[in-house]
Design an enzyme around this catalytic site. Structure first.
Site: not given
Length: 366
Positions: A132, A231
């Site tokens: 991220e 995800e």
């Protein structure tokens, strides 16, 4: 007869820590393992490999949960992603890490990269390298823009065959797509050896923008790297079910949710660059958005479970009986994966791979 045995495409899910740590009660663990194997052919560590989970205190590294998960996935021939080696979102960086000097921080990062890669060499199929980064990169803020390239170099020092992925969120909505594209270009210009692109699939609400998903995948495909939806939850993080995890769906919402899940999977599976989708939880007892589970807390299948199984093991499953033509040939389109082919009582197992495009199988003429 042509009978499919498995998919090459990854239909996977995150594995909760409880499977590897022994903290899940015996009956839930039995059900968890059984339903995982019934539904999924690949996996990712949900929390077990994260640095803060493994080493909350300096020098006290816990490998038990990781080892427990790996033992089970290896016993069942399930490829496992390692999520993640580093995660520079400020609130997820351990306090003891922040207390290190810059020189100590760099040497500690190097030690973790090499030691994890060396210890698990050949066991994780791929890793999320530095998670991220477009949303926060503590390590780059401290050590400069080349730290991610150094991380990659150190991982490969420990395991020269390690495959390193990026992973980030709010990409498939289009919201941070341009930022991600720029970051990928920048890392490639530094010769960072990226093996693939990870994109999280849970930043929508109870529905999703079909056009944004397709356009984002098309844009990411320009790099010629495999894409994994790493995800996935439906409903997602912008739904009321994330805000209030005790909310239950109405029967109408259950039906709609199943349709949304199927549409998301159809778009991703159809895209030539996408090589897998991994749910971020499938059971209400171990899922950060419980409503997005396939199974209730007491292991009852939800509407979405049936829709998922009908799609993956019904619509997308090849099983045909046919007759050869006058020249002894029989041709059919088939999903990539492993097959058992039987002709006149003789059987062969073959792997029909996307990399090859087509698979020819010969049998002796009677």
């Amino acid at each position: 007869m042509v009978r499919q045995l498995s998919h090459e495409f990854w239909f996977g899910a995150a594995i909760a820590n409880g499977l590897g740590s022994g903290s899940m009660n015996a009956e839930d663990l039995r059900q968890y393992k059984s339903f995982f194997l019934e539904n999924f052919n690949s996996a990712v560590t949900e929390n077990a490999l994260k640095w803060a989970s493994m080493e909350p205190e300096k020098g006290k590294v816990d490998h038990q949960t990781v080892e427990g998960i790996l033992q089970w996935t290896e016993e069942n021939d399930i490829p496992l992603r390692g999520h993640n080696l580093f995660w520079g979102i400020d609130k997820f960086v351990q306090p003891w890490v922040k207390e290190l000097s810059d020189a100590q921080l760099e040497s500690t990062i190097k030690e973790r990269a090499i030691s994890i890669a060396r210890r698990y060499r050949g066991r994780f199929v791929e890793y999320d390298l530095n998670n991220e980064m477009i949303h926060g990169n503590y390590y780059e803020d401290r050590l400069g823009p080349d730290i991610t390239a150094k991380m990659a170099q150190w991982v490969l020092e420990g395991d020269p065959d390690a495959k390193l992925y990026l992973n980030d969120y709010d990409i498939l909505t289009g919201n941070r797509l341009e930022d991600y594209l720029a970051q990928i270009r920048g890392l490639l210009s530094q010769d960072v050896p990226l093996a693939g692109i990870g994109v999280q699939g849970h930043l929508h609400g109870s529905t999703f923008d079909r056009q944004a998903l397709k356009a984002s995948l098309d844009s990411l495909a320009q790099f010629g790297l495999p894409i994994r939806i790493t995800e996935f939850n439906m409903p997602g993080q912008r739904s009321k079910f994330y805000t209030d995890t005790d909310l239950k769906m109405s029967p109408e919402e259950e039906q709609q949710n199943a349709r949304e899940l199927v549409d998301y999977y159809r778009i991703c599976f159809a895209h030539p660059a996408v090589e897998g989708i991994l749910m971020w939880g499938f059971w209400e007892g171990a899922n950060w958005i419980p409503a997005s589970s396939l199974y209730t807390r007491d292991w009852q299948p939800k509407v979405a479970a049936q829709a998922y199984q009908d799609l993956v093991f019904g619509t997308w499953w090849t099983e045909k009986v046919g007759t050869t033509d006058g020249e002894g040939n029989y041709t059919l389109p088939a999903f990539y994966g492993d097959y058992q082919i039987t002709v006149n009582g003789q059987s062969k197992k073959v792997s029909h791979q996307k990399a090859r495009g087509e698979t020819n199988v010969e049998f002796p003429r009677p």
